[in-house]
Enzyme design. Structure first.
Site, PDB file in Angstrom:
ATOM      1  CG  ASP A 244      -0.318  -0.014   2.519  1.00 20.70           C
ATOM      2  OD1 ASP A 244       0.914   0.071   2.582  1.00 20.70           O
ATOM      3  OD2 ASP A 244      -1.033  -0.124   3.528  1.00 20.70           O
TER       4      ASP A 244
ATOM      5  CB  CYS B 291     -22.291  -3.155   5.776  1.00 23.79           C
ATOM      6  SG  CYS B 291     -20.487  -3.099   5.683  1.00 23.79           S
TER       7      CYS B 291
ATOM      8  CB  CYS C 179      -9.109   9.352  10.778  1.00 17.10           C
ATOM      9  SG  CYS C 179      -8.623   7.639  11.034  1.00 17.10           S
TER      10      CYS C 179
END
Length: 370
Positions: free
Chosen positions: A134, A188, A214
């Protein structure tokens, strides 16, 4: 080799390299993920991560990274913990480090295995390959969703029916045509546990994150002082945050990782904040050798520790906080001032008065002038 042979070898080599999960998708098919990312960046929700804006065009589609890519082999490595990460939040004098960062840097582990898989695949098939973890401008979570490895949940992270929240992702792009797997369905439903648990209300709505709010961003990517509105909410989280991952109901199917590199080092499971606060730069580098924590540097790390000390209510925290009031780093000094204010208002007032009345370097006095 036939299409079936190529596809079978890609899967087998991923397993031989030690990956827990492997799925395949087209790398050259149209997708909506690029437009979502563009809207995210245009809205400023990437906060201070300027590199995301700088590399936006390369992130919009896998073929923007490599125009000859035809297939993506998406692999996953389980890093499931042996405990509930939320339990650590109850011990205010202890530091909480995100599960993924309690031992070896996963980038190194995954990249080594991806290279092993890619070399073997290229050697057997002659097909060109490129591997990504990533740190590269490749959207691996949408690829994982489209490959059937999992789906991007309301917290924007990948969720797997088999592994829950705890999968590290890697991708091998190849020019080879491979048989793709079916995409995963979003499971979900009406659940919003991940949205409701966020300490800083970082989710604007389901599937929409404001990175600037965050705790993972604030403790890792953010380089300046932690904004005051988020300091108390950080609690004792000093590197990353697992709350939205840990509450996911799909974790009932998760299992502890069998990879020793991801088993938590004893000294990183719940270290005392007071001990971490005393790390100078050489000690910090030695303590976090081969750990992803090392990349944020000592000053930002101690900044985070001081916020946690200020939230701890621990009288033993006063000594290291006082010691850091004269640290060489303005970032550390400012955090120490706030921690002292939180821990002992009388001591803060006395210290502030003494410092403002005495002769001090203006740069050192600045934290007390607010």
């Amino acid at each position: 080799m036939t299409l079936a042979d190529l596809t079978g070898r890609a899967r087998a080599l991923a397993r031989e390299a030690g990956f827990d999960a492997v799925r395949i998708t087209r790398a050259d098919a149209p997708w909506e993920a690029g437009n979502r990312l563009r809207r995210f960046v245009e809205a400023g929700h990437h906060a201070g991560m300027g590199w995301m804006e700088e590399t936006l065009d390369r992130r919009l589609h896998p073929t923007a990274m490599w125009e000859d890519a035809r297939s993506a082999v998406v692999v996953g490595l389980n890093y499931g913990p042996d405990h509930d990460p939320l339990e650590s939040l109850k011990h205010a004098d202890r530091a909480v480090i995100s599960v993924y960062a309690r031992n070896k840097d996963y980038h190194d582990v995954l990249k080594k295995r991806l290279k092993q898989m890619a070399r073997a695949f290229h050697g057997e098939t002659g097909k060109a390959v490129k591997v990504f973890v990533d740190t590269a401008p490749l959207m691996e979570k949408p690829l994982a969703h489209r490959s059937g490895l999992g789906w991007q949940g309301k917290h924007t992270n990948l969720v797997s029916r088999e592994w829950g929240s705890w999968l590290f992702l890697g991708v091998m792009l190849t020019e080879a045509e491979l048989t793709p797997d079916a995409p995963e369905t979003d499971h979900c439903g009406s659940c919003r546990a991940c949205l409701d648990v966020c300490p800083t209300a970082a989710f604007l709505s389901a599937y929409r994150l404001d990175a600037g709010r965050c705790i993972s961003y604030l403790t890792i990517e953010h380089k300046g002082p932690i904004p005051e509105e988020f300091r108390a909410a950080m609690g004792n989280r000093i590197y990353g945050c697992d709350d939205c991952l840990a509450v996911c109901p799909w974790n009932k199917f998760a299992s502890q990782t069998s990879e020793s590199a991801f088993h938590a080092r004893a000294e990183l499971e719940a270290p005392l904040l007071t001990e971490l606060a005393r790390l100078d730069d050489p000690a910090f580098r030695a303590f976090f050798t081969a750990s992803p924590v090392k990349r944020i540097g000592r000053d930002r790390f101690v900044r985070n520790v001081l916020i946690a000390l200020g939230n701890s209510g621990d009288s033993l925290a006063l000594a290291p906080v006082l010691d850091l009031l004269d640290d060489a780093s303005a970032l550390v000094r400012g955090s120490a001032v706030w921690a002292l204010w939180r821990l002992d208002r009388e001591a803060f007032a006395a210290e502030r008065g003494a410092r403002l009345s005495g002769e001090r370097d203006p740069d050192v006095r600045a934290e007390w002038l607010r």
